[in-house]
Every structure is written in C-alpha cells, then in structure tokens.
Write a protein that holds these residues in place. Structure first.
Motif, short mmCIF file in Angstrom:
data_model
loop_
_atom_site.label_atom_id
_atom_site.label_comp_id
_atom_site.label_asym_id
_atom_site.label_seq_id
_atom_site.Cartn_x
_atom_site.Cartn_y
_atom_site.Cartn_z
N SER A 86 -11.96 7.00 0.56
CA SER A 86 -12.15 5.70 0.66
C SER A 86 -10.58 4.84 0.97
N ASP A 87 -10.47 4.05 1.65
CA ASP A 87 -9.18 3.45 2.00
C ASP A 87 -8.91 2.18 1.31
N TRP A 88 -7.80 2.10 0.99
CA TRP A 88 -7.27 0.69 0.29
C TRP A 88 -7.49 -0.55 1.20
N ALA A 89 -7.04 -0.39 2.36
CA ALA A 89 -7.05 -1.24 3.42
C ALA A 89 -8.33 -2.18 3.57
N THR A 90 -9.48 -1.32 3.07
CA THR A 90 -10.99 -1.84 3.12
C THR A 90 -11.26 -2.07 1.90
N LEU A 91 -10.92 -1.32 0.63
CA LEU A 91 -11.43 -1.74 -0.53
C LEU A 91 -10.43 -2.97 -1.11
N LEU A 92 -9.09 -3.22 -0.91
CA LEU A 92 -8.49 -4.20 -1.59
C LEU A 92 -9.07 -5.53 -1.50
N PRO A 93 -9.41 -6.00 -0.21
CA PRO A 93 -10.10 -7.57 -0.22
C PRO A 93 -11.50 -7.63 -1.13
N ALA A 94 -12.18 -6.23 -0.83
CA ALA A 94 -13.37 -6.38 -1.64
C ALA A 94 -13.20 -6.64 -3.23
N VAL A 95 -12.05 -5.73 -3.68
CA VAL A 95 -11.99 -5.91 -5.19
C VAL A 95 -11.45 -7.32 -5.41
N VAL A 96 -10.53 -7.75 -4.68
CA VAL A 96 -10.04 -9.02 -5.10
C VAL A 96 -11.03 -10.08 -5.24
#
Length: 103
Positions: A86-96
C-alpha cells in the motif's frame, strides 16, 4: 398554515473541527496521527484488520480501509500500520477522512 423550518443537523460540522496531524515514524509502514481529541480515555486500544465487531468507532473506520493492517490508539493519537504494497499517498487522505467522519 406555514411549514416550520427544521433546524439543520449539527452533526455535519463536527467532522471538520477535529485536527489530524500525520507524522512519519521510523517504520515506513506505520504512521502516527495526532488528534485534537482524546481517542482513549483510559488505557489504549489495538485492533487488526481481521478483528470483527470493533466497538471503537475511529478504530473500526480506519481498519476498514483497504491496505490498513492495524490501528493502535492511546491518549490523543493513533498509529496506523499498512501493508508493504500500500502507498501512503493513497491511504493518508482516506485515513484522515475516516478519523474525522467517525470521531
């Protein structure tokens, strides 16, 4: 007779008022999210993506995201671990977004 105006829901404004600050950790597959609210009043919580019936709304929302492996929370922060693929660039906005919506 005139119809009475209904008051607007106050729930929608709540999500935007929570501050979420993402910080890198020494582990490239984990990120710390500091919140402007307390996520665990006493002790801590830890859940894996395979856990069922998670009672904590923020933890449940975060581990439901594809690519998230686990979530740990204490005081006013949570640590989210992801799969290596997984990539933080994709996950970060989803997690926030999940944190703000569930809090």
């Amino acid at each position: 007779p005139k119809a009475k105006a209904r008051p607007k829901s106050k729930g929608a404004a709540k999500a935007s008022s929570i501050q979420v600050d993402a910080q890198e950790t020494p582990n490239p597959n984990a990120m710390k999210f500091s919140l402007s609210i307390t996520v665990a009043e006493t002790g801590s919580f830890s859940f894996n993506a395979t856990d069922k019936d998670i009672a904590h709304p923020i933890a449940a929302a975060v581990v439901a995201i594809e690519g998230v492996v686990s979530v740990f929370g204490v005081n006013d922060f949570i640590t989210v671990s992801k799969t290596a693929e997984s990539d933080w660039a994709t996950l970060l906005p989803a997690v926030v977004d999940a944190i703000k919506t569930a809090a």
